[in-house]
Design a protein around this motif. Structure first.
Motif, short mmCIF file in Angstrom:
data_model
loop_
_atom_site.label_atom_id
_atom_site.label_comp_id
_atom_site.label_asym_id
_atom_site.label_seq_id
_atom_site.Cartn_x
_atom_site.Cartn_y
_atom_site.Cartn_z
N PHE A 157 -63.39 -34.97 -48.94
CA PHE A 157 -62.72 -34.50 -47.54
C PHE A 157 -63.07 -35.60 -46.08
O PHE A 157 -62.11 -35.47 -45.91
CB PHE A 157 -63.79 -33.09 -47.45
N MET A 158 -64.51 -36.14 -46.42
CA MET A 158 -64.55 -37.01 -45.33
C MET A 158 -64.09 -38.03 -44.97
O MET A 158 -63.33 -38.62 -44.15
CB MET A 158 -65.94 -37.64 -45.30
N ALA A 159 -63.56 -38.45 -46.68
CA ALA A 159 -62.05 -39.77 -46.72
C ALA A 159 -61.19 -39.57 -45.75
O ALA A 159 -61.08 -40.69 -45.33
CB ALA A 159 -62.23 -40.37 -47.85
N LYS A 160 -61.16 -38.46 -45.78
CA LYS A 160 -59.64 -38.15 -44.49
C LYS A 160 -59.56 -37.56 -43.05
O LYS A 160 -59.17 -37.34 -42.49
CB LYS A 160 -58.93 -37.04 -45.59
N GLU A 161 -60.64 -37.62 -42.78
CA GLU A 161 -61.42 -37.45 -41.47
C GLU A 161 -62.00 -38.42 -40.54
O GLU A 161 -62.67 -39.23 -41.14
CB GLU A 161 -62.62 -36.50 -41.08
N PRO A 162 -61.25 -38.85 -39.81
CA PRO A 162 -61.52 -40.46 -38.91
C PRO A 162 -63.10 -40.20 -38.09
O PRO A 162 -63.34 -41.41 -38.21
CB PRO A 162 -60.12 -40.34 -37.87
N LEU A 163 -63.38 -38.94 -37.65
CA LEU A 163 -64.23 -38.98 -36.83
C LEU A 163 -65.58 -38.54 -38.33
O LEU A 163 -66.46 -37.82 -37.63
CB LEU A 163 -64.24 -38.19 -35.72
N GLY A 164 -65.48 -38.21 -39.42
CA GLY A 164 -66.30 -37.38 -40.09
C GLY A 164 -67.24 -38.66 -41.49
O GLY A 164 -66.60 -39.24 -41.24
N ARG A 165 -68.16 -38.52 -40.82
CA ARG A 165 -69.52 -39.53 -41.72
C ARG A 165 -70.24 -38.73 -42.69
O ARG A 165 -70.46 -37.62 -42.52
CB ARG A 165 -70.01 -40.02 -41.56
N LEU A 166 -70.72 -39.21 -44.18
CA LEU A 166 -71.13 -38.45 -45.43
C LEU A 166 -72.63 -39.03 -45.39
O LEU A 166 -72.10 -40.61 -45.36
CB LEU A 166 -70.55 -37.76 -46.70
#
Length: 352
Positions: free
Chosen positions: A171-180
């Motif tokens: 999921f985070m891989a597809k979010e430009p502004l998301g990091r895990l």
């Protein structure tokens, strides 16, 4: 007759619970059905419960035995509270995919934060959880939003059961502004090596001096297994990090932490050092935690002498005991020096 469990095994084995509980509504989700089929295949005792927050009929004679049985109990439910806690300094938010841990680390803050509910909970309504994460990301745009997945559990130790961590990574891989971000003391990383992470997940391992792992981390993977797993993670392209925590002042601590960093340098592949981070956390405890730890691990060698500590006030008017400044400064200076000696390009995110 009370159920008596074998002692936790030093972490070469996947976690298999002794008991499994399901909320009825959890079985309406594909993940709930998947875990149910897994539990049946493993031949595990399966029970129903009205709430994952209230398991009252666990077997065991006395608090200590009940505690150990609870740590071998899996509860599958729905995460109803979708307001994420903050997770400073590691991240902006804690993403709640599981609660509880199968390890028996004597010093763990979950001893008190989970209180009388040390059993392990996994949540099946991942769409709800990820949709909430998306809302937080959008609210903070154009800033990057970091999520910590290991505030209340070790999700790597549960991945073979839940598969939830891989879902969040992709999921985070597809979010430009998301990091895990998450941290683990387990080496069972194979389910995550082929995840599409896009460099948006930092995979961290908790490491420590041999003395600390030997005396205070029962039920976890060995240091060597963790470092071998870290090499696999680095080769899979994940940004890598290490948390040295808790840093414990003990006889021979300089030799112990020096050897830790030497072993890391000798073992890690070149891929691991290109974007490497360290987080340093000194040992701390509260009066409440001390009482709980001494009840649950009555023979622990963990030093918790208030007279030898400094009292540090917290944000909510409650404090904890940390090392006095002289010891804390010595620990920070020496370990920092050793990190930069062996990994001159690394970043130290914080010492606390």
């Amino acid at each position: 007759m009370a159920t008596v469990l074998s002692p936790p095994v030093r972490g070469t084995q996947l976690f298999i619970p002794e008991l499994v509980y399901f909320e009825p509504d959890a079985l309406e989700y594909p993940k709930g059905q998947k875990i149910l089929e897994w539990a049946k295949k493993e031949g595990l005792p399966i029970h129903m419960t009205t709430s994952h927050n209230r398991i009252t009929n666990l077997p065991g004679e006395g608090e200590l035995e009940k505690y150990r049985i609870a740590k071998r109990t899996l509860v599958v439910g729905i995460r109803k509270t979708l307001t994420f806690d903050t997770s400073k300094p590691s991240a902006e938010y804690a993403i709640p995919i599981a609660t509880g841990c199968m390890a028996h680390c004597h010093y763990c803050y979950l001893q008190t934060t989970l209180g009388a509910k040390p059993y392990i909970r996994v949540y099946v309504n991942m769409d709800d959880i990820l949709n909430q994460a998306k809302r937080y990301i959008d609210e903070r745009a154009p800033e990057i939003t970091r999520f910590e997945a290991a505030c209340t559990s070790d999700p790597v130790g549960l991945e073979h059961i839940s598969g939830s961590l891989k879902e969040v990574i992709e999921f985070m891989a597809k979010e430009p502004l998301g990091r895990l971000r998450f941290v683990t003391k387990f080496h069972h990383v194979e389910p995550l090596l082929d995840a599409r992470h896009n460099g948006h997940t930092r995979f961290r391992f908790s490491v420590n001096a041999d003395y600390v792992i030997k005396h205070f981390e029962p039920g976890t993977s060995s240091f060597q297994d963790r470092i071998t797993a870290a090499g696999k993670v680095a080769k899979a392209g994940y940004p890598l990090g290490f948390i040295i925590a808790p840093i414990i002042w003990h006889d021979g601590w300089e030799e112990g932490y020096g050897e830790l960093l030497r072993k890391l340098k000798e073992t890690l592949p070149p891929e691991a050092t290109s974007d490497l981070t360290f987080e340093l956390i000194q040992h701390r405890f509260t009066k409440t935690a001390k009482k709980v730890i001494q009840r649950r691990y009555p023979r622990t060698k963990l030093e918790m002498d208030e007279e030898q500590r400094k009292y540090k006030w917290g944000r909510w008017g409650q404090g904890k005991y940390v090392y006095p400044d002289e010891k804390a400064d010595a620990l920070r200076a020496y370990i920092t020096e050793q990190i930069f000696t062996h990994f001159p390009q690394a970043n130290i995110d914080y010492f606390t």
